[in-house]
Design a protein around this motif. Structure first.
Motif, PDB file in Angstrom:
ATOM      1  N   ALA A 198     -23.612  -2.745 -25.925  1.00 18.14           N
ATOM      2  CA  ALA A 198     -22.260  -3.303 -25.897  1.00 18.14           C
ATOM      3  C   ALA A 198     -21.702  -3.281 -24.483  1.00 18.14           C
ATOM      4  O   ALA A 198     -20.918  -4.139 -24.092  1.00 18.14           O
ATOM      5  N   ALA A 199     -22.111  -2.287 -23.703  1.00 21.26           N
ATOM      6  CA  ALA A 199     -21.606  -2.141 -22.333  1.00 21.26           C
ATOM      7  C   ALA A 199     -22.355  -3.013 -21.325  1.00 21.26           C
ATOM      8  O   ALA A 199     -21.784  -3.415 -20.321  1.00 21.26           O
ATOM      9  N   THR A 200     -23.624  -3.297 -21.593  1.00 20.37           N
ATOM     10  CA  THR A 200     -24.442  -3.991 -20.584  1.00 20.37           C
ATOM     11  C   THR A 200     -25.033  -5.310 -21.042  1.00 20.37           C
ATOM     12  O   THR A 200     -25.616  -6.038 -20.250  1.00 20.37           O
ATOM     13  N   GLY A 201     -24.928  -5.618 -22.317  1.00 26.49           N
ATOM     14  CA  GLY A 201     -25.571  -6.795 -22.870  1.00 26.49           C
ATOM     15  C   GLY A 201     -26.886  -6.415 -23.522  1.00 26.49           C
ATOM     16  O   GLY A 201     -27.359  -5.289 -23.375  1.00 26.49           O
ATOM     17  N   ALA A 202     -27.456  -7.366 -24.250  1.00 24.09           N
ATOM     18  CA  ALA A 202     -28.698  -7.104 -24.964  1.00 24.09           C
ATOM     19  C   ALA A 202     -29.712  -8.194 -24.656  1.00 24.09           C
ATOM     20  O   ALA A 202     -29.346  -9.333 -24.386  1.00 24.09           O
ATOM     21  N   ARG A 217      -6.118   5.350 -23.658  1.00 27.47           N
ATOM     22  CA  ARG A 217      -6.089   3.884 -23.790  1.00 27.47           C
ATOM     23  C   ARG A 217      -5.661   3.195 -22.484  1.00 27.47           C
ATOM     24  O   ARG A 217      -6.336   2.260 -22.049  1.00 27.47           O
ATOM     25  N   PRO A 218      -4.591   3.625 -21.825  1.00 28.29           N
ATOM     26  CA  PRO A 218      -4.233   2.977 -20.550  1.00 28.29           C
ATOM     27  C   PRO A 218      -5.305   3.161 -19.462  1.00 28.29           C
ATOM     28  O   PRO A 218      -5.526   2.260 -18.645  1.00 28.29           O
ATOM     29  N   MET A 219      -5.983   4.305 -19.466  1.00 27.66           N
ATOM     30  CA  MET A 219      -7.060   4.513 -18.495  1.00 27.66           C
ATOM     31  C   MET A 219      -8.200   3.529 -18.752  1.00 27.66           C
ATOM     32  O   MET A 219      -8.735   2.921 -17.813  1.00 27.66           O
ATOM     33  N   LEU A 220      -8.556   3.350 -20.012  1.00 31.87           N
ATOM     34  CA  LEU A 220      -9.643   2.423 -20.349  1.00 31.87           C
ATOM     35  C   LEU A 220      -9.270   0.985 -20.003  1.00 31.87           C
ATOM     36  O   LEU A 220     -10.104   0.220 -19.519  1.00 31.87           O
ATOM     37  N   GLN A 280     -19.141   7.106 -22.642  1.00 31.53           N
ATOM     38  CA  GLN A 280     -18.908   6.073 -21.634  1.00 31.53           C
ATOM     39  C   GLN A 280     -20.169   5.850 -20.810  1.00 31.53           C
ATOM     40  O   GLN A 280     -20.914   6.791 -20.532  1.00 31.53           O
ATOM     41  N   TYR A 281     -20.361   4.609 -20.406  1.00 35.40           N
ATOM     42  CA  TYR A 281     -21.479   4.230 -19.536  1.00 35.40           C
ATOM     43  C   TYR A 281     -20.902   3.746 -18.215  1.00 35.40           C
ATOM     44  O   TYR A 281     -19.977   2.927 -18.194  1.00 35.40           O
ATOM     45  N   TRP A 282     -21.457   4.256 -17.116  1.00 32.11           N
ATOM     46  CA  TRP A 282     -20.988   3.937 -15.759  1.00 32.11           C
ATOM     47  C   TRP A 282     -22.191   3.544 -14.900  1.00 32.11           C
ATOM     48  O   TRP A 282     -23.316   3.958 -15.176  1.00 32.11           O
ATOM     49  N   ARG A 283     -21.932   2.819 -13.828  1.00 34.76           N
ATOM     50  CA  ARG A 283     -23.014   2.451 -12.904  1.00 34.76           C
ATOM     51  C   ARG A 283     -23.616   3.668 -12.212  1.00 34.76           C
ATOM     52  O   ARG A 283     -24.792   3.685 -11.884  1.00 34.76           O
ATOM     53  N   SER A 284     -22.790   4.687 -11.948  1.00 41.08           N
ATOM     54  CA  SER A 284     -23.285   5.886 -11.264  1.00 41.08           C
ATOM     55  C   SER A 284     -22.317   7.040 -11.471  1.00 41.08           C
ATOM     56  O   SER A 284     -21.145   6.833 -11.806  1.00 41.08           O
ATOM     57  N   VAL A 285     -22.809   8.233 -11.230  1.00 38.40           N
ATOM     58  CA  VAL A 285     -21.956   9.424 -11.272  1.00 38.40           C
ATOM     59  C   VAL A 285     -20.876   9.322 -10.195  1.00 38.40           C
ATOM     60  O   VAL A 285     -19.726   9.716 -10.403  1.00 38.40           O
ATOM     61  N   LEU A 327      -9.656   0.602 -16.268  1.00 36.45           N
ATOM     62  CA  LEU A 327     -11.071   0.504 -15.899  1.00 36.45           C
ATOM     63  C   LEU A 327     -11.657  -0.854 -16.271  1.00 36.45           C
ATOM     64  O   LEU A 327     -12.378  -1.468 -15.479  1.00 36.45           O
ATOM     65  N   ALA A 328     -11.350  -1.335 -17.467  1.00 36.35           N
ATOM     66  CA  ALA A 328     -11.888  -2.618 -17.922  1.00 36.35           C
ATOM     67  C   ALA A 328     -11.395  -3.778 -17.065  1.00 36.35           C
ATOM     68  O   ALA A 328     -12.103  -4.769 -16.885  1.00 36.35           O
ATOM     69  N   ALA A 329     -10.203  -3.651 -16.492  1.00 33.58           N
ATOM     70  CA  ALA A 329      -9.637  -4.714 -15.663  1.00 33.58           C
ATOM     71  C   ALA A 329     -10.191  -4.717 -14.242  1.00 33.58           C
ATOM     72  O   ALA A 329      -9.934  -5.646 -13.484  1.00 33.58           O
ATOM     73  N   ASP A 330     -10.943  -3.694 -13.872  1.00 36.56           N
ATOM     74  CA  ASP A 330     -11.450  -3.559 -12.502  1.00 36.56           C
ATOM     75  C   ASP A 330     -12.974  -3.551 -12.506  1.00 36.56           C
ATOM     76  O   ASP A 330     -13.595  -2.515 -12.706  1.00 36.56           O
ATOM     77  N   ALA A 331     -13.569  -4.695 -12.251  1.00 32.48           N
ATOM     78  CA  ALA A 331     -15.034  -4.821 -12.265  1.00 32.48           C
ATOM     79  C   ALA A 331     -15.702  -3.921 -11.230  1.00 32.48           C
ATOM     80  O   ALA A 331     -16.868  -3.564 -11.377  1.00 32.48           O
ATOM     81  N   ASP A 332     -14.982  -3.538 -10.183  1.00 35.74           N
ATOM     82  CA  ASP A 332     -15.549  -2.680  -9.140  1.00 35.74           C
ATOM     83  C   ASP A 332     -15.463  -1.188  -9.461  1.00 35.74           C
ATOM     84  O   ASP A 332     -15.960  -0.368  -8.703  1.00 35.74           O
ATOM     85  N   SER A 333     -14.841  -0.834 -10.586  1.00 37.19           N
ATOM     86  CA  SER A 333     -14.669   0.583 -10.928  1.00 37.19           C
ATOM     87  C   SER A 333     -15.992   1.269 -11.243  1.00 37.19           C
ATOM     88  O   SER A 333     -16.094   2.487 -11.149  1.00 37.19           O
ATOM     89  N   GLY A 334     -16.992   0.501 -11.660  1.00 39.25           N
ATOM     90  CA  GLY A 334     -18.265   1.084 -12.060  1.00 39.25           C
ATOM     91  C   GLY A 334     -18.345   1.388 -13.544  1.00 39.25           C
ATOM     92  O   GLY A 334     -19.395   1.749 -14.057  1.00 39.25           O
TER      93      GLY A 334
END
Length: 160
Positions: free
Chosen positions: A135-139, A39-42, A69-74, A45-52
């Motif tokens: 939910a992660a990227t919009g619809a 939970r603290p890790m999530l 989890q969905y990320w911008r890149s590996v 991550l949610a508070a940092d838009a640059d985390s990916g």
């Protein structure tokens, strides 16, 4: 009229699965700290838009949770996992310490998938709320990208 949507993401992304399988339920001292650390890790991550980190969802199984989890890149996944200044690294070190003390009590696992720009599509029919990658990227309306999965993947290839 039934709403039909697809996720709103263009380009590569990473799908990261992480979970725990509890083998010794009677030893929460061995497995609870690993689960409580998520939970603290999530939140970090949610508070940092640059985390990916784009978002995720947790699934519960009979022996433990799995998080999709969905990320911008590996590369974003690895950057977070290996950053000594972030919450993951200390939690991982602590997990290893506990695992040595109570071998076999819990298994923590992960799988990482690099998904190319033309390698993902989704469809949500009559979904009252967003979940999964939407939910992660919009619809967006699915008609924008195609009526079938094949058409949506072809459209993603043209956008990428």
């Amino acid at each position: 009229m039934t709403t039909v949507t697809t996720h709103d993401h263009h380009g590569e992304l990473a799908v990261f699965l992480i979970g725990a399988r509890v083998a010794r339920l009677w030893r929460p001292d061995a497995w609870w700290p690993a689960m409580a650390a998520m939970r603290p890790m999530l939140a970090e991550l949610a508070a940092d838009a640059d985390s990916g980190f784009l978002g995720g969802t947790t699934l519960l199984g009979s022996r433990g949770p799995t998080m999709v989890q969905y990320w911008r890149s590996v590369e974003h996944v690895y950057a977070y996992a290996n950053d000594d200044a972030r919450r993951h690294r200390p939690a991982w070190v602590e997990f290893y310490r506990r695992a040595r003390r109570v071998p076999g009590a819990v298994t923590v696992w992960h799988e990482t998938f690099r998904v190319p720009a033309d390698g993902h599509e989704s469809l949500y029919v009559g979904a009252p709320a967003r979940f999964g990658i939407a939910a992660a990227t919009g619809a967006v309306p699915a008609a924008r990208r195609g009526r079938t999965a094949r058409e949506r993947l072809a459209h993603a290839s043209e956008e990428g």
